[in-house]
Every structure is written in C-alpha cells, then in structure tokens.
Design an enzyme around this catalytic site. Sequence first.
Site, PDB file in Angstrom:
ATOM      1  N   TYR A   1      -7.447   6.749  18.308  1.00 15.54           N
ATOM      2  CA  TYR A   1      -8.834   6.302  18.107  1.00 15.54           C
ATOM      3  C   TYR A   1      -9.719   6.628  19.301  1.00 15.54           C
ATOM      4  CZ  TYR A   1      -6.720   3.819  14.207  1.00 15.54           C
ATOM      5  OH  TYR A   1      -6.031   3.522  13.063  1.00 15.54           O
TER       6      TYR A   1
ATOM      7  N   ARG B   1      -9.895  -2.267  -6.853  1.00 18.28           N
ATOM      8  CA  ARG B   1      -8.720  -1.766  -6.128  1.00 18.28           C
ATOM      9  C   ARG B   1      -8.125  -0.607  -6.914  1.00 18.28           C
ATOM     10  NH1 ARG B   1      -4.807  -0.614  -2.634  1.00 18.28           N
ATOM     11  NH2 ARG B   1      -3.265  -2.204  -2.154  1.00 18.28           N
TER      12      ARG B   1
ATOM     13  N   TYR C   1       7.403   6.931  22.384  1.00 14.75           N
ATOM     14  CA  TYR C   1       7.050   6.073  21.250  1.00 14.75           C
ATOM     15  C   TYR C   1       7.580   6.642  19.946  1.00 14.75           C
ATOM     16  CZ  TYR C   1       3.136   8.381  18.721  1.00 14.75           C
ATOM     17  OH  TYR C   1       2.383   9.197  17.929  1.00 14.75           O
TER      18      TYR C   1
ATOM     19  N   TYR D   1      -2.022  10.295  -1.768  1.00 17.33           N
ATOM     20  CA  TYR D   1      -1.104   9.242  -2.241  1.00 17.33           C
ATOM     21  C   TYR D   1      -1.654   7.851  -1.947  1.00 17.33           C
ATOM     22  CZ  TYR D   1       0.790   7.543   2.255  1.00 17.33           C
ATOM     23  OH  TYR D   1       0.942   6.931   3.486  1.00 17.33           O
ATOM     24  N   ARG D   2      -2.730   7.802  -1.204  1.00 17.52           N
ATOM     25  CA  ARG D   2      -3.265   6.518  -0.744  1.00 17.52           C
ATOM     26  C   ARG D   2      -4.619   6.838  -0.147  1.00 17.52           C
ATOM     27  NH1 ARG D   2      -0.122   3.656   4.343  1.00 17.52           N
ATOM     28  NH2 ARG D   2      -1.204   1.665   4.382  1.00 17.52           N
TER      29      ARG D   2
ATOM     30  N   GLU E   1      -0.770  14.887  18.974  1.00 18.53           N
ATOM     31  CA  GLU E   1       0.009  14.641  20.197  1.00 18.53           C
ATOM     32  C   GLU E   1      -0.910  14.242  21.341  1.00 18.53           C
ATOM     33  OE1 GLU E   1       3.252  14.431  19.239  1.00 18.53           O
ATOM     34  OE2 GLU E   1       3.876  15.716  20.884  1.00 18.53           O
TER      35      GLU E   1
ATOM     36  N   GLU F   1      10.813   5.592   3.516  1.00 25.10           N
ATOM     37  CA  GLU F   1      10.041   5.480   2.272  1.00 25.10           C
ATOM     38  C   GLU F   1      10.117   4.001   1.868  1.00 25.10           C
ATOM     39  OE1 GLU F   1       7.637   6.043   0.074  1.00 25.10           O
ATOM     40  OE2 GLU F   1       8.271   8.115  -0.274  1.00 25.10           O
TER      41      GLU F   1
ATOM     42  N   GLU G   1       0.165   4.603  19.065  1.00 27.92           N
ATOM     43  CA  GLU G   1      -0.642   5.540  18.284  1.00 27.92           C
ATOM     44  C   GLU G   1      -2.111   5.125  18.171  1.00 27.92           C
ATOM     45  OE1 GLU G   1       0.428   7.329  14.247  1.00 27.92           O
ATOM     46  OE2 GLU G   1       1.811   8.278  15.639  1.00 27.92           O
TER      47      GLU G   1
ATOM     48  N   ASP H   1       0.833  -1.208   0.000  1.00 29.56           N
ATOM     49  CA  ASP H   1       0.000   0.000   0.000  1.00 29.56           C
ATOM     50  C   ASP H   1       0.873   1.265   0.000  1.00 29.56           C
ATOM     51  OD1 ASP H   1      -2.669   0.354  -0.415  1.00 29.56           O
ATOM     52  OD2 ASP H   1      -3.146   0.800   1.672  1.00 29.56           O
TER      53      ASP H   1
ATOM     54  N   HIS I   1       4.144  14.003   3.156  1.00 37.21           N
ATOM     55  CA  HIS I   1       2.868  13.318   3.264  1.00 37.21           C
ATOM     56  C   HIS I   1       2.105  14.074   4.347  1.00 37.21           C
ATOM     57  CE1 HIS I   1       5.006  10.362   1.024  1.00 37.21           C
ATOM     58  NE2 HIS I   1       4.144   9.381   1.211  1.00 37.21           N
TER      59      HIS I   1
HETATM   60  P1  ADP Z   1      -0.969  -5.294   6.683  1.00 41.44           P
HETATM   61  O1  ADP Z   1      -0.534  -6.734   6.639  1.00 41.44           O
HETATM   62  O2  ADP Z   1       0.213  -4.370   6.759  1.00 41.44           O
HETATM   63  O3  ADP Z   1      -2.013  -5.075   7.699  1.00 41.44           O
HETATM   64  P2  ADP Z   1      -2.954  -5.552   4.652  1.00 41.44           P
HETATM   65  O4  ADP Z   1      -2.953  -7.031   4.684  1.00 41.44           O
HETATM   66  O5  ADP Z   1      -4.116  -4.883   5.308  1.00 41.44           O
HETATM   67  O6  ADP Z   1      -1.614  -4.965   5.259  1.00 41.44           O
HETATM   68  O7  ADP Z   1      -2.825  -5.092   3.148  1.00 41.44           O
HETATM   69  C1  ADP Z   1      -2.726  -3.749   2.769  1.00 41.44           C
HETATM   70  C2  ADP Z   1      -3.208  -3.593   1.352  1.00 41.44           C
HETATM   71  O8  ADP Z   1      -2.346  -4.287   0.441  1.00 41.44           O
HETATM   72  C3  ADP Z   1      -4.583  -4.152   1.093  1.00 41.44           C
HETATM   73  O9  ADP Z   1      -5.250  -3.251   0.241  1.00 41.44           O
HETATM   74  C4  ADP Z   1      -4.385  -5.462   0.383  1.00 41.44           C
HETATM   75  O10 ADP Z   1      -5.389  -5.745  -0.545  1.00 41.44           O
HETATM   76  C5  ADP Z   1      -3.040  -5.285  -0.294  1.00 41.44           C
HETATM   77  N1  ADP Z   1      -2.276  -6.536  -0.169  1.00 41.44           N
HETATM   78  C6  ADP Z   1      -1.931  -7.106   0.984  1.00 41.44           C
HETATM   79  N2  ADP Z   1      -1.239  -8.221   0.779  1.00 41.44           N
HETATM   80  C7  ADP Z   1      -1.144  -8.385  -0.560  1.00 41.44           C
HETATM   81  C8  ADP Z   1      -0.542  -9.356  -1.397  1.00 41.44           C
HETATM   82  N3  ADP Z   1       0.118 -10.387  -0.874  1.00 41.44           N
HETATM   83  N4  ADP Z   1      -0.644  -9.215  -2.733  1.00 41.44           N
HETATM   84  C9  ADP Z   1      -1.299  -8.166  -3.260  1.00 41.44           C
HETATM   85  N5  ADP Z   1      -1.883  -7.206  -2.519  1.00 41.44           N
HETATM   86  C10 ADP Z   1      -1.815  -7.307  -1.179  1.00 41.44           C
END
Ligand code: ADP
Length: 523
Positions: free
Chosen positions: A384, A512, A367, A473-474, A286, A177, A380, A167, A436
């Site tokens: 929430y 996606r 942290y 960016y996301r 903070e 990065e 962090e 992501d 960012h």
């Molecule tokens: P994390 O493991 O860091 O919690 P996620 O599993 O939630 O991350 O995945 C973050 C994003 O990346 C999601 O949108 C997911 O669809 C995509 N993603 C995660 N793993 C894969 C993978 N192995 N291949 C392709 N896309 C993936």
Amino acid sequence: MAQQNNPVLPRGVTQATFEKALEAFRALLGEENVLAQPSQLTPYSKVMMSVENDAHAPSAALTVSSVEQVQGVVRICNEHKIPIWPISTGRNFGYGSAAPVQRGQVILDLKKMNRILKVDPDMCYALVEPGVTYQQLYDYIEENNLPLMLSFPAPSAIASPLGNIMDRGVGYTPYGEHFMMQCGMEVVLANGDIYRTGMGGVKGSNTWQIFKWGFGPTLDGMFTQANYGIVTKIGFWLMPKPPVFKPFEVIFENEEDIVDIVEMLRPLRISGTIPNSVVIANVLWEAGSANVRRQTYTTESGHTPDEILKKIQRDTGMGAWNLYAALYGTQEQVDADWKIVSEAFKRLGKGRIVTQEEAGDKQPFKYRAQLMSGVPNLQEFGLYNWRGGGGSMWFAPVSEARGSECEKQARLAKRILHKHGLDYVAEFIVGPRDMHHVVDVLFDRTNPEETARADACFNELLDEFEKEGYAVYRVNTRFQERVARSYGTVKRDVEHAIKRALDPNNILAPGRSGIDLHTYNKV
Ligand code: ADP
C-alpha cells in the site's frame, strides 16, 4: 438516548421506521451494541475503492455476541425490511473492507463471537466462530503445542478464517485453497432457522468436521460469496505440521520467462511433488512488499517505466518474476523431492535458486517462508505504500496454468494499466490446474483525477479480459454487479430464485455478488 436524524438510511426505509428498528435492536442487544452516530461508524466506512466512502456508507452497525442475537436481529430486519451486511472482522481490504455493498445497509458485526470451539489434533481440524482471527488460532495452537499448521492469505494476522473462506480466499500452503479445506458450517437463515451443512444436522454426530458431504444436496458453496445466510460457525481442516519444511525461491530475469516457468511447474504441481500454492510475484510486488520506496526510482505520476523496473532488479537482486515454493515432510521425503525439483529447474536452464540458508532473514523471502509455513505476518501491507494514498482494488482473473495463457494475461493487464498511468503489480498463485492471477490496482485515493483513472482502468480490465473469455474469481463490492453479468443470465436467474425462496424480504446483504431482488427484475 436522543437521536439526531440519521443522514444515511437503508434503501426504501423511512426515518420513522428506521428509528423503530433501532429501538428494537437496542432492546435486543443493549445500547452499547447499536452504533448509529456518524463518529461510531467511521471504522466501518473507509473503503479503498475508486469511489467516495459515501457510496458505501452504512446507516448503523450492530455488534452481536451469540447465535440467538443473530436470530433476533434477523427477526427485526424482516419486520422492518432492514438490509444487513454481515462481517466477521471486516478486513477484506481491496475487496470492500468492512463497508456494505450498498449505501445504507446496517453492518452486522460478528467480531465479538470469537470463540475457538474446537481444535482436534488427531483429526486435524478446527471449528471456530466468525470473530476468531488467524493470529488467535495460531497463538492457541502454539500455546497448546499442537502439531498443526495454518494456511492463510497475506496479510493475515488480523483477518478471520471464516471471513476468508466466505469470500473464497486463498493461501500459500498445501491447504491453500481454503474453501476446499472447509468442512461443516452453521448458518442462520433469513427466517431465523439454524441450518447445519454436511453431517451437522445429525443428532450426536461426531463427523461434522470430518465428512463434508452428508446426505443429499450439499450446499456449503451456496453460502460463500453469497447472501443466503449468516454463517455463525465454520469447520476446516488443518495440515499436520511437517518435521521438515524447505522453502525456496527461484529468481527469473525476464518477463517472458513466465511461459517456461509455468510449463515447468504444472506437472510438479499436478503430481503433488510441489504440494503448496506456489507464488510467482513480479518485480513491483516484490519491491512494494519489501518496502522499496517508489520515490527513489521515479517521481512521475504515471506508471513505472520498464527501464526503471530493470534498475530495481539490478539494485535489489529481485527478478522480473520471483517464484516461491516449499517442500514438506520427513527429511527423506524432502531430500527426494528436492532432487526432482532442483533438477527440473536446472534443466530449464534459467532462474537462480535461493534457499533458506542463503536468504537468511532477508525480506521478502522471510515473510514468504512464513506464509508457506503458517506463521502470520503483516509484511504485505507494504504494497500500500508503493504508490501511497490508500487506493487498492484486486483484479483477480482466473487463468489456466499454461505458460502461454499466463503470458497473454500478464501482457494484457500491463498494457491496460499503463494506458491509465498505473503500475502492473501482480502475482500468480499456482493451483494444480488454475492460476489466480492477482493484480493489485494501486492508486492515490486522495487524488480525484487518479481515482477516476483507476475506476476507468478497472472497468477496462474487466471488459477486455471478458472479450478473451476470462473472468475474475472475486471482486470488490463496487464491481460485483458488473462481474455477475460476465457469468451469464441463467446463473443469475437461479441465484435469484434461491434468494426469493430463502430471503423473500431481501434483508441479507442485497447486492452481494449482484444478487438483489430489488434490482434484478427477471422473474
Ligand atoms: P475477514 O474477517 O477475513 O476480514 P470479512 O469480515 O471482511 O473477512 O468478510 C469477508 C466477506 O465475507 C464480506 O463480503 C462479508 O460480507 C462476508 N462475510 C463475512 N462474514 C460472514 C458471515 N459470518 N456470514 C456471511 N457472510 C460473511
């Protein structure tokens, strides 16, 4: 096992076809790895976005343990036209969590593939499977006493490096990065082929995690924030643990100070004098992450007024902006850099410097220092609780690392959030040339009226920022189609041409980043 009719089905798939697919999945993976009962799907169904969980409900979830099983799943999906949503550990909080982008997609849960395949302390890299968490990798490095340092987002311990890189997430160290530090991927394509990027296709090569580019087109980026393949292995570089680590904070009193802070920082970042992804967090970020209670300051349901923000500053010693950075190296290097950095801050004539010695164990300094030195934590999550009610959506526009631009974005975001009765809870994460600008749009999801406001607010943020030439960016799965439109039709045409070529049955995570052959009609 007797099945009830499934209340959620993949788009365009009949109950009968879905049952056939489930049968095939069971034969491939075993009963216990095919979850289709609503109670089994609860962990995959909870989102933090401004929409009902139902809108992103999966129809089933599959847990797999090997690359061969992933290939088998893809084969079955092609046969029955079943869309799947791959996740690693599914902790993408505020971006969609584990839930799919579209209702009815089958979750492909890769968390059981959790082997650390290699950590090379000489070449300083790791090669891992999707289910490996940052905590697991950290423990491995510590147990084996390896002189290496991780970089991760916050909160990090329970998430995976692979998911974060997919992501294009960021962290807080000199390797912050994360996609820039990625080197080599293994991808299962929609046709079941196993594609390795970079040097990975060369038989017997030992440079897959060493040299990114290989020969000819280099496609790693194409698989991130995308739906062209399922990544089953990822390599990334690790920073050597420095002998000396010197974290520090600089506290600024006024919101307008952001202009001077960024102007002063940019040359220090571009020259590498300050090597890490510096953070500039505002007072509410903070307060939230240090678990300051919102109710202590206001009981109103709208945004926190500026007088209260000033009161929090007075009561806690927090700044309107709080900058965290660090120096890394030998004692001589750190001493020399500290002289340059501390003198630059003195010349600025504003800001109070706090060092580790002065901060002790105090949060949020503690942290932040952990994040900058690669020690996982969950502090962090406190954000929430600031508003409560479980709603969180990251609004993350990219900005030039220029003071006037950051101020303009901060003012614009704050004005729009306040208009909708929500708080401006923000940090800037400072790359050498970019920022960012990360805003946590926090809201009470148990309150439908506030949820509707948060939704309208997020749309307005996207619209108003776009008018100024800014884009994120996301973004979380609810707004991915909307954001894809900000980037222009030629880009989308190319992305869909690639999708048609690699995944003609549209089985991998349709929707996606707005890539979906079913809804994008421009041929
Ligand atoms: P994390 O493991 O860091 O919690 P996620 O599993 O939630 O991350 O995945 C973050 C994003 O990346 C999601 O949108 C997911 O669809 C995509 N993603 C995660 N793993 C894969 C993978 N192995 N291949 C392709 N896309 C993936």
